[in-house]
Scaffold this active site. Structure first.
Site, PDB file in Angstrom:
ATOM      1  N   PRO A 128       0.833  -1.213   0.000  1.00 16.76           N
ATOM      2  CA  PRO A 128       0.000   0.000   0.000  1.00 16.76           C
ATOM      3  C   PRO A 128       0.858   1.249   0.000  1.00 16.76           C
ATOM      4  O   PRO A 128       1.834   1.358   0.749  1.00 16.76           O
ATOM      5  CB  PRO A 128      -0.808  -0.135   1.292  1.00 16.76           C
ATOM      6  CG  PRO A 128      -0.941  -1.625   1.464  1.00 16.76           C
ATOM      7  CD  PRO A 128       0.370  -2.196   0.994  1.00 16.76           C
ATOM      8  N   CYS A 129       0.479   2.206  -0.848  1.00 13.70           N
ATOM      9  CA  CYS A 129       1.368   3.334  -1.142  1.00 13.70           C
ATOM     10  C   CYS A 129       0.983   4.632  -0.458  1.00 13.70           C
ATOM     11  O   CYS A 129       1.692   5.622  -0.575  1.00 13.70           O
ATOM     12  CB  CYS A 129       1.412   3.558  -2.654  1.00 13.70           C
ATOM     13  SG  CYS A 129      -0.205   4.012  -3.358  1.00 13.70           S
ATOM     14  N   GLN A 130      -0.145   4.650   0.276  1.00 14.99           N
ATOM     15  CA  GLN A 130      -0.634   5.936   0.779  1.00 14.99           C
ATOM     16  C   GLN A 130       0.377   6.628   1.694  1.00 14.99           C
ATOM     17  O   GLN A 130       0.416   7.844   1.790  1.00 14.99           O
ATOM     18  CB  GLN A 130      -1.955   5.750   1.525  1.00 14.99           C
ATOM     19  CG  GLN A 130      -3.101   5.317   0.634  1.00 14.99           C
ATOM     20  CD  GLN A 130      -3.253   3.811   0.581  1.00 14.99           C
ATOM     21  OE1 GLN A 130      -2.301   3.069   0.804  1.00 14.99           O
ATOM     22  NE2 GLN A 130      -4.457   3.352   0.268  1.00 14.99           N
TER      23      GLN A 130
END
Length: 311
Positions: free
Chosen positions: A72-74
């Protein structure tokens, strides 16, 4: 090859491997989103789903030839809150590192978004390879800049296929740009004219009557002397939006209400070079989400082809 895919989503990795011509003996997928899992199972019934990445251990698996994943890149993204490694979602990256150390695969691939140099350097130090930056616009109609850390030998960047946004649109809709803005997991919420023209995000497309270029109709010929290309409503009605030329030379645009829309799910599949209707079987909301979270298949397939060159 035996593949282990972490954060597998709708199995974009398997799509890319198939497209690259890699023979798969076993494909293990770690994913927790039930909608993405259902799409993966629908298209690849023989996928072995093994649950949460935190529960994945090498001693439960056969020797792995290739480890892939995009955590996940958030927490990393420039578009996010810049929390980087302090963001709990970014902590899942370290699960990837743990599994990489445990499984010791011959090849690995980690994908993530554009981020601060500090975060990029930290990931590089942990993975031991420099990232390769690839914009999906080389193989698709979407501007999607991503970083790829891999030890798979690459033969340069993908060849530019020259695919434009107008080439993938449905129902005679038109666009005022060559490439789409990047879609994300929240694209299902749609966009608006202000966000699209002023913030340059949330791609919109228009009816032919709603948007036309200068010079398409005789009544607009007198505007041709302008240095900036402009777009006007074909029927000459009152505009609902006018964006002025700025430092990035954005065109001036008039748009009629109710003559624009967000991209369809099928168009988003095409932006990601996913086969048409691959995500069919769940709600459109979930389809938009998994496509926004997914990989551009042809980019990853280009990387995967490096495996064939050394086999």
């Amino acid at each position: 090859m035996k593949i282990l895919s972490l954060f597998d989503g709708m199995s974009c990795g398997r799509l890319a491997l198939d497209r690259a011509g890699i023979v798969i003996d076993k494909y293990f997928a770690s994913e927790i989103d039930r909608y993405a899992i259902s799409i993966a199972k629908s298209n690849y019934p023989d996928t072995v789903h093994i649950g949460n990445v935190c529960d994945v251990y090498a001693y439960n698996l056969p020797p792995i030839d290739l480890l892939i994943g995009g955590s996940p890149c958030q927490g990393f993204s420039f578009a996010g809150k810049h929390l980087n490694f302090d963001d709990p979602r970014s902590q899942l990256f370290f699960e990837y590192v743990r599994v990489l150390k445990e499984t010791k695969p011959k090849y690995f691939l980690m994908e993530n978004v554009r981020m601060s140099k500090q975060s990029m350097d930290a990931i590089t130090d942990l993975l031991g390879v420099e990232p390769v930056a690839i914009n999906s616009n080389l193989v698709s109609a979407q501007n999607r800049y991503r970083l790829y850390w891999t030890n798979i030998p690459m033969d340069g960047l993908p060849v530019d296929k020259g695919i434009m946004l107008k080439d993938i649109l449905e129902n005679n809709y038109v666009t005022n740009r060559d490439k789409s803005h990047c879609i994300d997991a929240n694209y299902f919420k749609g966009g608006n004219l202000k966000s699209y023209f002023e913030k340059h995000r949330r791609q919109l497309v228009f009816t032919k009557d709603g948007l036309c270029q200068v010079g398409e109709t005789s009544e607009h010929q007198h505007y041709k002397h302008d240095q900036v290309k402009r777009v006007y409503h074909r029927k000459g009605k009152a505009p609902t939006l006018l964006t002025m030329q700025g430092g990035n030379r954005e065109p001036k645009v008039f748009v009629e209400p109710s003559q624009w829309r967000k991209l369809t799910v099928l168009e988003c599949e095409r932006l990601q070079t996913v086969p048409d209707n691959y995500t069919k079987g769940v709600s459109n909301t979930q389809r938009y989400k998994m496509l926004g979270n997914g990989w551009t298949i042809d980019v990853v397939a280009h990387i995967m082809k490096g495996i064939r060159r050394v086999q």
